[in-house]
Design a protein around this motif. Structure first.
Motif, mmCIF file in Angstrom:
data_model
loop_
_atom_site.group_PDB
_atom_site.id
_atom_site.type_symbol
_atom_site.label_atom_id
_atom_site.label_comp_id
_atom_site.label_asym_id
_atom_site.label_seq_id
_atom_site.Cartn_x
_atom_site.Cartn_y
_atom_site.Cartn_z
ATOM 1 N N TRP A 152 0.826 -1.213 0.000
ATOM 2 C CA TRP A 152 0.000 0.000 0.000
ATOM 3 C C TRP A 152 0.859 1.262 0.000
ATOM 4 C CZ3 TRP A 152 -4.167 -1.719 4.121
ATOM 5 C CH2 TRP A 152 -5.036 -2.634 3.513
ATOM 6 N N MET A 153 2.025 1.209 0.620
ATOM 7 C CA MET A 153 2.887 2.381 0.684
ATOM 8 C C MET A 153 3.575 2.651 -0.657
ATOM 9 S SD MET A 153 4.601 2.072 4.484
ATOM 10 C CE MET A 153 5.506 3.619 4.306
ATOM 11 N N LEU B 90 -16.298 -2.088 5.540
ATOM 12 C CA LEU B 90 -16.561 -1.071 6.555
ATOM 13 C C LEU B 90 -15.461 -0.022 6.608
ATOM 14 C CD1 LEU B 90 -18.403 -0.146 8.900
ATOM 15 C CD2 LEU B 90 -16.940 -1.495 10.428
ATOM 16 N N TRP B 91 -14.212 -0.415 6.345
ATOM 17 C CA TRP B 91 -13.108 0.534 6.432
ATOM 18 C C TRP B 91 -13.305 1.708 5.479
ATOM 19 C CZ3 TRP B 91 -9.951 0.282 10.401
ATOM 20 C CH2 TRP B 91 -9.718 -0.938 11.027
ATOM 21 N N LEU B 92 -13.931 1.463 4.320
ATOM 22 C CA LEU B 92 -14.154 2.537 3.356
ATOM 23 C C LEU B 92 -15.246 3.505 3.805
ATOM 24 C CD1 LEU B 92 -13.961 0.725 -0.118
ATOM 25 C CD2 LEU B 92 -12.351 2.370 0.841
ATOM 26 N N CYS B 93 -16.136 3.049 4.693
ATOM 27 C CA CYS B 93 -17.277 3.861 5.126
ATOM 28 C C CYS B 93 -17.075 4.467 6.504
ATOM 29 C CB CYS B 93 -18.556 3.013 5.150
ATOM 30 S SG CYS B 93 -18.912 2.155 3.619
ATOM 31 N N SER B 94 -15.957 4.148 7.156
ATOM 32 C CA SER B 94 -15.749 4.575 8.535
ATOM 33 C C SER B 94 -14.949 5.874 8.588
ATOM 34 C CB SER B 94 -15.037 3.485 9.326
ATOM 35 O OG SER B 94 -13.745 3.253 8.785
ATOM 36 N N THR B 95 -14.802 6.415 9.800
ATOM 37 C CA THR B 95 -13.986 7.593 10.058
ATOM 38 C C THR B 95 -13.025 7.280 11.199
ATOM 39 O OG1 THR B 95 -15.550 8.448 11.689
ATOM 40 C CG2 THR B 95 -15.889 9.120 9.382
ATOM 41 N N ASP B 96 -12.057 8.169 11.409
ATOM 42 C CA ASP B 96 -11.135 7.970 12.531
ATOM 43 C C ASP B 96 -11.892 7.922 13.851
ATOM 44 O OD1 ASP B 96 -9.114 8.013 10.719
ATOM 45 O OD2 ASP B 96 -8.393 10.026 11.218
ATOM 46 N N ILE C 208 -6.468 2.874 13.979
ATOM 47 C CA ILE C 208 -6.728 4.205 13.420
ATOM 48 C C ILE C 208 -5.784 4.471 12.254
ATOM 49 C CG2 ILE C 208 -6.625 6.684 13.884
ATOM 50 C CD1 ILE C 208 -7.534 6.082 16.738
ATOM 51 N N GLN C 209 -4.495 4.162 12.430
ATOM 52 C CA GLN C 209 -3.516 4.355 11.362
ATOM 53 C C GLN C 209 -3.816 3.460 10.167
ATOM 54 O OE1 GLN C 209 0.223 3.642 13.293
ATOM 55 N NE2 GLN C 209 0.093 5.482 14.572
ATOM 56 N N TYR C 210 -4.242 2.216 10.464
ATOM 57 C CA TYR C 210 -4.605 1.284 9.397
ATOM 58 C C TYR C 210 -5.772 1.841 8.582
ATOM 59 C CZ TYR C 210 -6.156 -3.082 7.196
ATOM 60 O OH TYR C 210 -6.539 -4.033 6.296
ATOM 61 N N GLY C 211 -6.798 2.358 9.286
ATOM 62 C CA GLY C 211 -7.960 2.923 8.603
ATOM 63 C C GLY C 211 -7.596 4.131 7.764
ATOM 64 N N GLN C 212 -6.715 4.983 8.278
ATOM 65 C CA GLN C 212 -6.281 6.161 7.527
ATOM 66 C C GLN C 212 -5.563 5.746 6.250
ATOM 67 O OE1 GLN C 212 -3.916 8.127 10.493
ATOM 68 N NE2 GLN C 212 -5.616 9.368 11.264
ATOM 69 N N LEU D 203 -5.944 5.196 0.103
ATOM 70 C CA LEU D 203 -5.703 4.469 -1.144
ATOM 71 C C LEU D 203 -6.777 4.802 -2.173
ATOM 72 C CD1 LEU D 203 -4.898 0.951 0.367
ATOM 73 C CD2 LEU D 203 -3.249 2.509 -0.669
ATOM 74 N N ASN D 204 -6.433 4.592 -3.428
ATOM 75 C CA ASN D 204 -7.407 4.787 -4.505
ATOM 76 C C ASN D 204 -8.163 3.469 -4.716
ATOM 77 O OD1 ASN D 204 -8.827 5.719 -6.728
ATOM 78 N ND2 ASN D 204 -7.101 5.485 -8.136
ATOM 79 N N ILE D 205 -9.024 3.136 -3.732
ATOM 80 C CA ILE D 205 -9.728 1.844 -3.756
ATOM 81 C C ILE D 205 -11.030 1.956 -4.545
ATOM 82 C CG2 ILE D 205 -10.985 0.164 -2.347
ATOM 83 C CD1 ILE D 205 -8.905 0.370 -0.247
ATOM 84 N N LEU D 206 -11.238 1.008 -5.433
ATOM 85 C CA LEU D 206 -12.510 0.848 -6.147
ATOM 86 C C LEU D 206 -13.072 -0.508 -5.735
ATOM 87 C CD1 LEU D 206 -11.457 2.189 -9.665
ATOM 88 C CD2 LEU D 206 -12.653 3.404 -7.851
ATOM 89 N N GLU D 207 -14.225 -0.469 -5.095
ATOM 90 C CA GLU D 207 -14.804 -1.663 -4.474
ATOM 91 C C GLU D 207 -15.892 -2.263 -5.368
ATOM 92 O OE1 GLU D 207 -16.430 -2.211 -0.069
ATOM 93 O OE2 GLU D 207 -17.832 -1.068 -1.305
ATOM 94 N N PHE D 208 -15.843 -3.593 -5.513
ATOM 95 C CA PHE D 208 -16.857 -4.328 -6.271
ATOM 96 C C PHE D 208 -17.519 -5.317 -5.320
ATOM 97 C CE2 PHE D 208 -14.012 -2.592 -9.287
ATOM 98 C CZ PHE D 208 -14.685 -2.453 -10.474
ATOM 99 N N THR D 209 -18.829 -5.174 -5.142
ATOM 100 C CA THR D 209 -19.545 -6.042 -4.219
ATOM 101 C C THR D 209 -20.825 -6.533 -4.885
ATOM 102 O OG1 THR D 209 -20.341 -6.226 -1.937
ATOM 103 C CG2 THR D 209 -20.809 -4.157 -3.092
ATOM 104 N N THR D 210 -21.712 -7.171 -4.117
ATOM 105 C CA THR D 210 -22.933 -7.748 -4.679
ATOM 106 C C THR D 210 -24.162 -7.048 -4.132
ATOM 107 O OG1 THR D 210 -23.190 -9.386 -2.920
ATOM 108 C CG2 THR D 210 -21.774 -9.984 -4.786
ATOM 109 N N GLN D 211 -25.269 -7.147 -4.862
ATOM 110 C CA GLN D 211 -26.528 -6.571 -4.405
ATOM 111 C C GLN D 211 -26.981 -7.248 -3.113
ATOM 112 O OE1 GLN D 211 -28.059 -3.982 -6.094
ATOM 113 N NE2 GLN D 211 -29.469 -3.800 -4.370
ATOM 114 N N THR D 212 -26.814 -8.565 -3.045
ATOM 115 C CA THR D 212 -27.182 -9.296 -1.822
ATOM 116 C C THR D 212 -26.336 -8.826 -0.641
ATOM 117 O OG1 THR D 212 -27.799 -11.249 -3.114
ATOM 118 C CG2 THR D 212 -27.360 -11.579 -0.768
#
Length: 449
Positions: free
Chosen positions: A265-266, A282-288, A301-305, A310-319
């Motif tokens: 990641w670095m 959840l990490w993408l939707c959370s705050t510090d 906290i550092q892990y979440g930051q 990161l430039n994350i693009l998430e692919f998930t399911t409707q379910t």
């Protein structure tokens, strides 16, 4: 196909030209099949010729195929078939005299204290799949955390590294490793193996005290006890391995797995990190503040930051999306927490804001996501599979023949028109009882405007 649909449409050509604003000359070139419509032109035309959903999906598939060369299109299909295969059960392979001999070999090696096995099983055929399954299954049964090293090479001038074979092998490895805790490393030689392997017995498995010589076509396995022969094969394997490139591996240590992710990641910078996950992360939707409230450690906290930077693009399911919205308990990456109702509402709002921007919903009829696993494609460096609910195991792929088509598939799902993604603005809230044949652009069907 679009030209055929335009020719069959009840609407007049002049009406379609007027309503879409497409230049008349361009429109007739599309109609004659002399020009490929742009994505915007395709959307505009489809809104005015009342396609049923099945015809629209077929049209979009044809559109994607026409926009790229045949090799790229086929690679995208291999990627999708690979994802779909990950949700399938491991095929049951009947025990044979051959597998019983492999079982005896593993038992003898385990009794002698050996925990490292060298496999030369280069092809992705049914034959080597059965052999790999027999080794993996018996090693797992014997107990401990053994080390398997597999060498992949071309056979007799015949290249085994085609796109379909690469993904067949990748799916094979994933299927047999996902329920185990094995230290596994696969290496690609990129050329024909040289040394001690023969035409009669081109494959082999080397232990510490004994080894197995394996025939190509007939199910014949010979166990060798002569220590000088075993040593010769082992030394030749290790010598050849120095020129090979690692293309797949596993890890079972939590600390080294976390260090692996932080290290990559670095260095990834702003390159996209694609995340395939059965439920929104959840990490993408959370705050510090949320992390500090529920986990209460600077490390998280550092892990979440780092994660959110990161430039994350998430692919998930409707379910998975629906279950995430209904559930107030989070079970992900070793975390099992009950979230307050107010905090969960804020998380859901953030998730909604992310939709079609950094979070994308897959069409589950076309792309299957394994329920127990997440996949990270970190730039064009590495594809990593980790269990959804724990962090003590990792399956990693580094072959460019795997990474580049994966990156192209994810990027093309985001940037181009396709049937694999369900856009937020495509989901209509309106009517119909689900029994009538839907038309493109009507209530209850897919919209692309």
């Amino acid at each position: 196909m679009l030209s055929d649909l335009l020719s069959q449409a009840s609407e007049s050509k002049n009406y379609i030209i007027k309503e879409t604003g497409i230049d008349r000359s361009t429109f007739y070139q599309i109609l004659r099949g002399n020009r490929i419509a742009t994505e915007d032109q395709l959307k505009a035309i489809c809104q005015h010729i009342h396609l049923d959903s099945a015809s629209y999906e077929e049209l979009v598939d044809c559109y994607e195929r026409e926009r790229v060369d045949e090799k790229t299109y086929e690679q995208r299909q291999h990627v999708k078939r690979f994802f779909n295969s990950l949700s399938e059960d491991v095929p049951v392979i009947k025990k044979t005299k051959e597998s019983e001999l492999i079982s005896d070999f593993i038992a003898q090696e385990t009794a002698a204290g050996n925990d490292c096995y060298r496999l030369f099983l280069p092809s992705g055929s049914r034959r080597t799949t059965e052999l790999f399954w027999a080794v993996e299954n018996n090693i797992h049964t014997a107990g401990g955390v053994p080390d398997i090293r597999q060498l992949v090479a071309e056979e007799g001038g015949r290249r085994s590294g085609s796109s379909s074979n690469i993904y067949l092998r990748m799916a094979e490895w994933f299927s047999y490793l996902k329920d185990q805790m094995t230290r596994f490393h696969a290496y690609s030689l990129g050329k024909t193996m040289t040394g001690l392997n023969t035409i009669a017995f081109p494959y082999y498995i080397v232990g510490e005290k004994t080894m197995l010589l394996i025939s190509y076509s007939e199910k014949q396995v010979v166990m060798i006890h002569d220590q000088s022969v075993v040593n010769a094969y082992r030394n030749n394997f290790d010598k050849v391995l120095k020129d090979a490139v690692e293309i797949a591996s596993t890890d079972t240590d939590y600390v080294s797995i976390m260090q692996f992710f932080v290290r990559h990641w670095m260095t990834v910078g702003r390159e996209p990190v694609y995340l395939l996950t059965p439920r929104p992360c959840l990490w993408l939707c959370s705050t510090d503040e949320l992390v500090a409230k529920y986990l209460q450690t600077d490390e998280f906290i550092q892990y979440g930051q780092m994660y959110r930077n990161l430039n994350i693009l998430e692919f998930t399911t409707q379910t998975g999306l629906e279950n995430f919205r209904k559930d107030a308990r989070v079970q992900e990456a070793g975390v099992n927490l009950q979230i307050d109702a107010g905090d969960m509402r804020r998380v859901r709002r953030t998730l909604s804001e992310h939709r079609d921007r950094i979070s994308f919903v897959l069409n589950e009829d076309r792309v299957h996501v394994p329920k127990e696993w997440q996949m990270f494609l970190i730039g064009r460096q590495v594809a990593v599979f980790v269990p959804y609910d724990r962090t003590n195991y990792m399956i990693c792929f580094t072959s460019k023949e795997i990474i580049d088509p994966l990156a192209d598939w994810f990027e093309s799902r985001v940037r181009t028109l396709n049937n694999d993604i369900i856009r937020k603005k495509e989901v209509s809230r309106g009517g119909g009882n689900g029994n009538e044949q839907k038309k493109f652009g009507e209530e209850g069907t897919i919209r692309i405007d």
